[in-house]
Write a protein that holds these residues in place. Structure first.
Motif, mmCIF file in Angstrom:
data_model
loop_
_atom_site.group_PDB
_atom_site.id
_atom_site.type_symbol
_atom_site.label_atom_id
_atom_site.label_comp_id
_atom_site.label_asym_id
_atom_site.label_seq_id
_atom_site.Cartn_x
_atom_site.Cartn_y
_atom_site.Cartn_z
ATOM 1 N N ALA A 1 0.837 -1.200 0.000
ATOM 2 C CA ALA A 1 0.000 0.000 0.000
ATOM 3 C C ALA A 1 0.874 1.253 0.000
ATOM 4 N N GLN A 2 2.072 1.147 0.585
ATOM 5 C CA GLN A 2 2.993 2.273 0.627
ATOM 6 C C GLN A 2 3.498 2.602 -0.779
ATOM 7 N N HIS A 3 3.700 1.589 -1.605
ATOM 8 C CA HIS A 3 4.199 1.782 -2.954
ATOM 9 C C HIS A 3 3.341 1.021 -3.954
ATOM 10 N N PRO A 4 2.174 1.565 -4.300
ATOM 11 C CA PRO A 4 1.339 0.900 -5.302
ATOM 12 C C PRO A 4 2.029 0.922 -6.663
ATOM 13 N N ALA A 5 1.561 0.110 -7.572
ATOM 14 C CA ALA A 5 2.152 0.038 -8.909
ATOM 15 C C ALA A 5 2.113 1.402 -9.586
ATOM 16 N N ALA A 6 3.152 1.703 -10.353
ATOM 17 C CA ALA A 6 3.211 2.960 -11.101
ATOM 18 C C ALA A 6 2.193 2.933 -12.230
ATOM 19 N N ALA A 7 1.596 4.089 -12.510
ATOM 20 C CA ALA A 7 0.641 4.208 -13.613
ATOM 21 C C ALA A 7 1.354 4.105 -14.950
ATOM 22 N N VAL A 8 2.584 4.606 -15.024
ATOM 23 C CA VAL A 8 3.381 4.593 -16.249
ATOM 24 C C VAL A 8 4.795 4.166 -15.886
ATOM 25 N N VAL A 9 5.373 3.264 -16.682
ATOM 26 C CA VAL A 9 6.758 2.849 -16.500
ATOM 27 C C VAL A 9 7.514 3.180 -17.782
ATOM 28 N N VAL A 10 8.604 3.934 -17.631
ATOM 29 C CA VAL A 10 9.465 4.276 -18.752
ATOM 30 C C VAL A 10 10.752 3.482 -18.604
ATOM 31 N N GLU A 11 10.966 2.528 -19.487
ATOM 32 C CA GLU A 11 12.194 1.731 -19.511
ATOM 33 C C GLU A 11 13.170 2.452 -20.436
ATOM 34 N N ALA A 12 14.039 3.289 -19.871
ATOM 35 C CA ALA A 12 14.923 4.135 -20.665
ATOM 36 C C ALA A 12 16.212 3.443 -21.092
ATOM 37 N N GLY A 13 16.529 2.299 -20.484
ATOM 38 C CA GLY A 13 17.766 1.603 -20.850
ATOM 39 C C GLY A 13 18.962 2.522 -20.703
ATOM 40 N N GLY A 14 19.813 2.559 -21.721
ATOM 41 C CA GLY A 14 20.998 3.408 -21.697
ATOM 42 C C GLY A 14 20.839 4.694 -22.471
ATOM 43 N N GLU A 15 19.598 5.050 -22.825
ATOM 44 C CA GLU A 15 19.350 6.266 -23.608
ATOM 45 C C GLU A 15 19.865 7.503 -22.871
ATOM 46 N N PRO A 16 20.349 8.504 -23.611
ATOM 47 C CA PRO A 16 20.848 9.726 -22.983
ATOM 48 C C PRO A 16 19.694 10.617 -22.515
ATOM 49 N N TRP A 17 20.015 11.548 -21.619
ATOM 50 C CA TRP A 17 19.014 12.458 -21.067
ATOM 51 C C TRP A 17 18.308 13.240 -22.171
ATOM 52 N N SER A 18 19.013 13.611 -23.225
ATOM 53 C CA SER A 18 18.402 14.389 -24.302
ATOM 54 C C SER A 18 17.244 13.655 -24.970
ATOM 55 N N ARG A 19 17.212 12.344 -24.875
ATOM 56 C CA ARG A 19 16.095 11.565 -25.420
ATOM 57 C C ARG A 19 15.067 11.211 -24.348
ATOM 58 N N VAL A 20 15.517 11.080 -23.105
ATOM 59 C CA VAL A 20 14.620 10.691 -22.016
ATOM 60 C C VAL A 20 13.764 11.866 -21.553
ATOM 61 N N GLU A 21 14.347 13.054 -21.460
ATOM 62 C CA GLU A 21 13.609 14.214 -20.935
ATOM 63 C C GLU A 21 12.327 14.512 -21.718
ATOM 64 N N PRO A 22 12.353 14.586 -23.061
ATOM 65 C CA PRO A 22 11.089 14.869 -23.763
ATOM 66 C C PRO A 22 10.035 13.779 -23.549
ATOM 67 N N LEU A 23 10.478 12.545 -23.410
ATOM 68 C CA LEU A 23 9.549 11.445 -23.148
ATOM 69 C C LEU A 23 8.903 11.605 -21.776
ATOM 70 N N LEU A 24 9.707 11.943 -20.765
ATOM 71 C CA LEU A 24 9.157 12.158 -19.423
ATOM 72 C C LEU A 24 8.201 13.344 -19.406
ATOM 73 N N ASP A 25 8.564 14.409 -20.123
ATOM 74 C CA ASP A 25 7.669 15.566 -20.207
ATOM 75 C C ASP A 25 6.310 15.149 -20.776
#
Length: 88
Positions: free
Chosen positions: A3-27
């Motif tokens: 109950a303290q940590h319910p499942a996430a609504a969205v999971v982003v598996e970023a692997g080794g991708e750089p921040w420049s590709r991960v940030e727009p996806l997270l936004d």
């Protein structure tokens, strides 16, 4: 999940991708969540691990928990306020 940590609504598996590709996806994914819920990001990239804290601060998000597993780090990020219990 507990109950303290319910499942996430969205999971982003970023692997080794750089921040420049991960940030727009997270936004985009966090905007789709309409300011509620938990987004989980899993990354093996040290640059992304470092950048997530600053991104959360700029966007008004909160890192609820982190966990290291199999060479990657998982970040549980609260999008908006925690849900309040429904009133009958």
């Amino acid at each position: 999940m507990s109950a303290q940590h319910p499942a996430a609504a969205v999971v982003v598996e970023a692997g080794g991708e750089p921040w420049s590709r991960v940030e727009p996806l997270l936004d985009r994914r966090s905007q789709e969540m309409a300011d509620h819920g938990v987004l989980e990001v899993v990354t093996a990239n040290p640059g992304v691990r470092t950048a997530i804290s600053g991104w959360c601060t700029r966007k008004g998000r909160v890192v609820e928990a982190t966990a290291d597993r199999n060479g990657s780090t998982s970040f549980r990020i609260r999008i908006g306020s925690p849900s309040l219990p429904e009133v009958p």
